[in-house]
Motif scaffolding. Structure first.
Motif, PDB file in Angstrom:
ATOM      1  N   GLY A 196      36.156  41.054  36.444  1.00 26.76           N
ATOM      2  CA  GLY A 196      36.567  42.193  35.634  1.00 26.76           C
ATOM      3  C   GLY A 196      37.627  41.798  34.625  1.00 26.76           C
ATOM      4  O   GLY A 196      37.940  40.616  34.429  1.00 26.76           O
ATOM      5  N   ALA A 197      38.217  42.808  34.009  1.00 29.17           N
ATOM      6  CA  ALA A 197      39.193  42.570  32.945  1.00 29.17           C
ATOM      7  C   ALA A 197      40.441  41.857  33.459  1.00 29.17           C
ATOM      8  O   ALA A 197      41.107  41.136  32.707  1.00 29.17           O
ATOM      9  CB  ALA A 197      39.583  43.901  32.298  1.00 29.17           C
ATOM     10  N   GLY A 198      40.773  42.033  34.720  1.00 33.39           N
ATOM     11  CA  GLY A 198      41.986  41.436  35.263  1.00 33.39           C
ATOM     12  C   GLY A 198      41.837  39.995  35.701  1.00 33.39           C
ATOM     13  O   GLY A 198      42.843  39.334  36.010  1.00 33.39           O
ATOM     14  N   THR A 199      40.604  39.470  35.724  1.00 32.40           N
ATOM     15  CA  THR A 199      40.396  38.115  36.236  1.00 32.40           C
ATOM     16  C   THR A 199      41.136  37.039  35.442  1.00 32.40           C
ATOM     17  O   THR A 199      41.760  36.154  36.049  1.00 32.40           O
ATOM     18  CB  THR A 199      38.893  37.803  36.305  1.00 32.40           C
ATOM     19  OG1 THR A 199      38.260  38.697  37.216  1.00 32.40           O
ATOM     20  CG2 THR A 199      38.665  36.376  36.787  1.00 32.40           C
ATOM     21  N   PRO A 200      41.115  37.037  34.108  1.00 32.12           N
ATOM     22  CA  PRO A 200      41.834  35.974  33.384  1.00 32.12           C
ATOM     23  C   PRO A 200      43.318  35.909  33.758  1.00 32.12           C
ATOM     24  O   PRO A 200      43.865  34.812  33.944  1.00 32.12           O
ATOM     25  CB  PRO A 200      41.628  36.337  31.918  1.00 32.12           C
ATOM     26  CG  PRO A 200      40.346  37.103  31.895  1.00 32.12           C
ATOM     27  CD  PRO A 200      40.353  37.892  33.169  1.00 32.12           C
ATOM     28  N   GLU A 201      43.958  37.039  33.875  1.00 32.98           N
ATOM     29  CA  GLU A 201      45.370  37.054  34.242  1.00 32.98           C
ATOM     30  C   GLU A 201      45.580  36.502  35.657  1.00 32.98           C
ATOM     31  O   GLU A 201      46.530  35.760  35.920  1.00 32.98           O
ATOM     32  CB  GLU A 201      45.901  38.486  34.139  1.00 32.98           C
ATOM     33  CG  GLU A 201      47.398  38.597  34.319  1.00 32.98           C
ATOM     34  CD  GLU A 201      47.889  40.020  34.101  1.00 32.98           C
ATOM     35  OE1 GLU A 201      48.939  40.359  34.678  1.00 32.98           O
ATOM     36  OE2 GLU A 201      47.230  40.781  33.365  1.00 32.98           O
ATOM     37  N   GLN A 202      44.669  36.845  36.573  1.00 29.58           N
ATOM     38  CA  GLN A 202      44.763  36.320  37.933  1.00 29.58           C
ATOM     39  C   GLN A 202      44.545  34.805  37.948  1.00 29.58           C
ATOM     40  O   GLN A 202      45.223  34.073  38.675  1.00 29.58           O
ATOM     41  CB  GLN A 202      43.734  37.019  38.820  1.00 29.58           C
ATOM     42  CG  GLN A 202      43.999  38.498  39.025  1.00 29.58           C
ATOM     43  CD  GLN A 202      42.816  39.215  39.643  1.00 29.58           C
ATOM     44  OE1 GLN A 202      41.765  38.618  39.904  1.00 29.58           O
ATOM     45  NE2 GLN A 202      42.970  40.519  39.878  1.00 29.58           N
ATOM     46  N   VAL A 203      43.584  34.349  37.157  1.00 31.58           N
ATOM     47  CA  VAL A 203      43.318  32.906  37.074  1.00 31.58           C
ATOM     48  C   VAL A 203      44.547  32.181  36.538  1.00 31.58           C
ATOM     49  O   VAL A 203      44.942  31.124  37.057  1.00 31.58           O
ATOM     50  CB  VAL A 203      42.083  32.637  36.191  1.00 31.58           C
ATOM     51  CG1 VAL A 203      41.976  31.157  35.834  1.00 31.58           C
ATOM     52  CG2 VAL A 203      40.814  33.111  36.899  1.00 31.58           C
ATOM     53  N   ALA A 204      45.173  32.733  35.505  1.00 32.74           N
ATOM     54  CA  ALA A 204      46.370  32.106  34.941  1.00 32.74           C
ATOM     55  C   ALA A 204      47.470  31.994  35.993  1.00 32.74           C
ATOM     56  O   ALA A 204      48.146  30.960  36.101  1.00 32.74           O
ATOM     57  CB  ALA A 204      46.858  32.898  33.730  1.00 32.74           C
ATOM     58  N   GLY A 205      47.649  33.043  36.784  1.00 33.46           N
ATOM     59  CA  GLY A 205      48.659  33.011  37.833  1.00 33.46           C
ATOM     60  C   GLY A 205      48.373  31.946  38.875  1.00 33.46           C
ATOM     61  O   GLY A 205      49.281  31.234  39.323  1.00 33.46           O
ATOM     62  N   LEU A 206      47.108  31.809  39.261  1.00 33.83           N
ATOM     63  CA  LEU A 206      46.743  30.785  40.240  1.00 33.83           C
ATOM     64  C   LEU A 206      46.984  29.386  39.675  1.00 33.83           C
ATOM     65  O   LEU A 206      47.493  28.493  40.374  1.00 33.83           O
ATOM     66  CB  LEU A 206      45.278  30.939  40.637  1.00 33.83           C
ATOM     67  CG  LEU A 206      44.767  29.897  41.641  1.00 33.83           C
ATOM     68  CD1 LEU A 206      45.278  30.213  43.041  1.00 33.83           C
ATOM     69  CD2 LEU A 206      43.246  29.841  41.653  1.00 33.83           C
TER      70      LEU A 206
ATOM     71  N   PRO B 139      51.098  38.601  30.338  1.00 35.14           N
ATOM     72  CA  PRO B 139      50.871  39.367  31.571  1.00 35.14           C
ATOM     73  C   PRO B 139      50.110  40.668  31.368  1.00 35.14           C
ATOM     74  O   PRO B 139      49.509  41.181  32.303  1.00 35.14           O
ATOM     75  CB  PRO B 139      52.292  39.637  32.080  1.00 35.14           C
ATOM     76  CG  PRO B 139      53.177  39.446  30.891  1.00 35.14           C
ATOM     77  CD  PRO B 139      52.520  38.427  30.034  1.00 35.14           C
ATOM     78  N   ALA B 140      50.123  41.223  30.168  1.00 34.94           N
ATOM     79  CA  ALA B 140      49.413  42.487  29.929  1.00 34.94           C
ATOM     80  C   ALA B 140      48.064  42.272  29.253  1.00 34.94           C
ATOM     81  O   ALA B 140      47.468  43.214  28.731  1.00 34.94           O
ATOM     82  CB  ALA B 140      50.275  43.415  29.074  1.00 34.94           C
ATOM     83  N   ALA B 141      47.564  41.042  29.271  1.00 33.25           N
ATOM     84  CA  ALA B 141      46.320  40.746  28.560  1.00 33.25           C
ATOM     85  C   ALA B 141      45.132  41.533  29.099  1.00 33.25           C
ATOM     86  O   ALA B 141      44.173  41.809  28.379  1.00 33.25           O
ATOM     87  CB  ALA B 141      46.024  39.250  28.633  1.00 33.25           C
ATOM     88  N   SER B 142      45.152  41.896  30.388  1.00 34.08           N
ATOM     89  CA  SER B 142      44.016  42.607  30.969  1.00 34.08           C
ATOM     90  C   SER B 142      43.789  43.958  30.307  1.00 34.08           C
ATOM     91  O   SER B 142      42.670  44.479  30.319  1.00 34.08           O
ATOM     92  CB  SER B 142      44.223  42.796  32.483  1.00 34.08           C
ATOM     93  OG  SER B 142      45.417  43.508  32.741  1.00 34.08           O
ATOM     94  N   ASP B 143      44.840  44.527  29.701  1.00 34.12           N
ATOM     95  CA  ASP B 143      44.677  45.823  29.013  1.00 34.12           C
ATOM     96  C   ASP B 143      43.793  45.682  27.782  1.00 34.12           C
ATOM     97  O   ASP B 143      43.224  46.668  27.305  1.00 34.12           O
ATOM     98  CB  ASP B 143      46.046  46.373  28.598  1.00 34.12           C
ATOM     99  CG  ASP B 143      46.941  46.657  29.795  1.00 34.12           C
ATOM    100  OD1 ASP B 143      46.390  46.856  30.899  1.00 34.12           O
ATOM    101  OD2 ASP B 143      48.173  46.672  29.625  1.00 34.12           O
TER     102      ASP B 143
END
Length: 444
Positions: free
Chosen positions: A172-182, A216-220
């Motif tokens: 979903g839209a939040g995956t890139p931000e989660q990947v960056a955090g990992l 951090p707000a890229a998912s928006d």
């Protein structure tokens, strides 16, 4: 159609109703109806039932007059019932891109196969991976793909290696931000990230940055239909994790109950993992053997059996940190905790060898051709392994490792405790006489 009476078929046979449905799976992309070839359009127009996601069904024109049925959630358990409910009709199932690449096509083939029916007719569309590689200029055959659709984020860790190119299928839209955090957490902050959205459609776009500076707000602002491309770069101070067994001991959280690096590498070599095989790691300790077994191939599976609850929780954390979150952890004493586990292809016993019945239970669970490897540092367990070696053959070896350490102003060797290892492949040959009984004393 009513199911056949129980007497008409063998027990546990899947309901035959899905076999009567004539199923075609049509891949569709972000370019919608206009991007479909004539054969796919014809199949959709002629279908009596159209099954797909809400977004996919909305891409079809009005002259696709079949009944539109959105997928329920959870999807997999609903498939047999849906096919049974529409038996006898032309059923078209919509899938994103290539239905046989992490798509619904596999599920439908399995369900229809269980019912004794022919596999579905599949009309594929270019997958998001094909589109992404075309946009990036990456050879598809050299690009590793990791899906996070319905799978834990931690599964990406095992694929992270300096210089590798990865495509991550987003949930979903939040995956890139989660990947960056990992990536930041695992020491891959300098990795270049590119997010490709709505591939092949009129709203296709691409954004890029590094994991370190990913906003951090890229998912928006990110479309849910996206793929993340990674040019992996490991930070200079990050721990290097090899693709081969024998990871540094520092890669593990442990309380001392850890098969050390060099012995671990020799143990994995004796266990000889192959794709798709299942390992029992009995006396899991920190989980290192089961974890490195699973890291050899993405289809390898393992069950770690550990009686201590604190250690069992630690095994799960290590599995997440090292990219194999699917490692199953069973908390309880062996051999009782082995009851009901799926039959293994290989067994490793790292502790508790003299517990009554443990070796016998592990041996009985192995099929012909299965491998058993046991390590010990105690004389009592060594004597037991010698008895089993006499009966079953195999290899009985002693592994001794010494490390160079400072001795005043010079350097000398510090010897670790030698490890006795028995490894054997089970055959159907007659057994020798039973082993000499020994009192329990080294359970771990």
């Amino acid at each position: 159609m009513s199911p056949a009476p129980p007497a008409a078929r063998a027990p546990h046979t899947p309901d035959p109703a899905p076999a009567a449905a004539r199923v075609t799976v049509v891949g569709i992309g972000a370019d919608g109806w206009d991007g479909l070839p004539a054969a796919s359009q014809e199949a959709l127009r002629g279908a009596g039932t159209l099954i797909g996601g809400t977004r996919q069904l909305a891409l079809l024109p009005a002259d696709c007059t079949g009944e539109r049925v959105p997928w329920p959630s959870p999807l997999r358990p609903a498939v047999p019932g849906l096919l049974a409910a529409h038996a006898g009709r032309e059923v078209c199932v919509l899938a994103s891109g290539d239905p046989m690449f992490y798509g619904i096509g596999r599920t439908l083939a399995e369900v229809l196969g269980e019912a004794g029916a022919a596999p579905p007719r599949v009309l594929p569309h270019p997958s998001s991976v094909s589109y992404a590689c075309a946009r990036l200029g990456w050879p598809v055959e050299d690009t590793e793909v990791v899906t996070l659709v319905g799978r834990p984020l931690a599964g990406l860790t095992a694929a992270l290696h300096d210089g590798r190119r990865l495509l991550v299928l987003s949930a979903g839209a939040g995956t890139p931000e989660q990947v960056a955090g990992l990536l930041r957490e695992r020491g891959f902050g300098p990795t270049r990230m590119r997010v490709l959205e709505q591939l092949g459609g009129p709203r296709e776009r691409q954004s890029e940055g590094t994991a370190e500076d990913w906003p951090p707000a890229a998912s928006d602002r990110t479309d849910p239909l996206n793929v993340v491309a990674l040019d992996c770069v490991r930070a200079p101070d990050a721990l290097r994790l090899s693709a081969a067994p024998g990871l540094p001991d520092d890669a593990y959280e442990h309380d001392g109950q850890l098969t050390k690096r060099h012995v671990r590498a020799a143990t994995l070599a004796a266990l000889a993992p192959a794709p798709g095989e299942l390992l029992w790691d009995v006396g899991g300790g920190s989980g290192s053997i089961g974890i490195e077994w699973m890291r050899t191939h993405r289809s390898c599976r393992a069950v770690a059996v550990e009686r201590d609850a604190v250690r069992a929780e630690r095994i799960a954390r290590n599995a997440d940190a090292l990219g194999v979150p699917a490692l199953r952890v069973v908390t309880g004493p062996a051999p009782a905790a082995l009851a009901g586990l799926p039959a293994p292809d290989a067994v490793f016993i790292g502790g508790g060898l003299t517990v009554p019945g443990l070796l016998e239970a592990c041996w009985a669970a192995l099929p012909a051709g299965g491998r058993l490897v046991a390590n010990t540092v105690t004389l009592e367990s060594e004597a037991l392994l010698a008895d089993w070696y006499r009966r079953h053959g195999g290899d009985l070896v002693r592994l001794a490792v010494a490390h160079a350490v400072p001795v005043g102003g010079f350097t000398g060797w510090r010897q670790a405790m030698p490890v006795t290892q028995w490894s054997v492949t089970k055959t159907d040959a007659p057994l020798g006489p039973p082993p000499t009984p020994s009192a329990p004393g080294d359970a771990q």
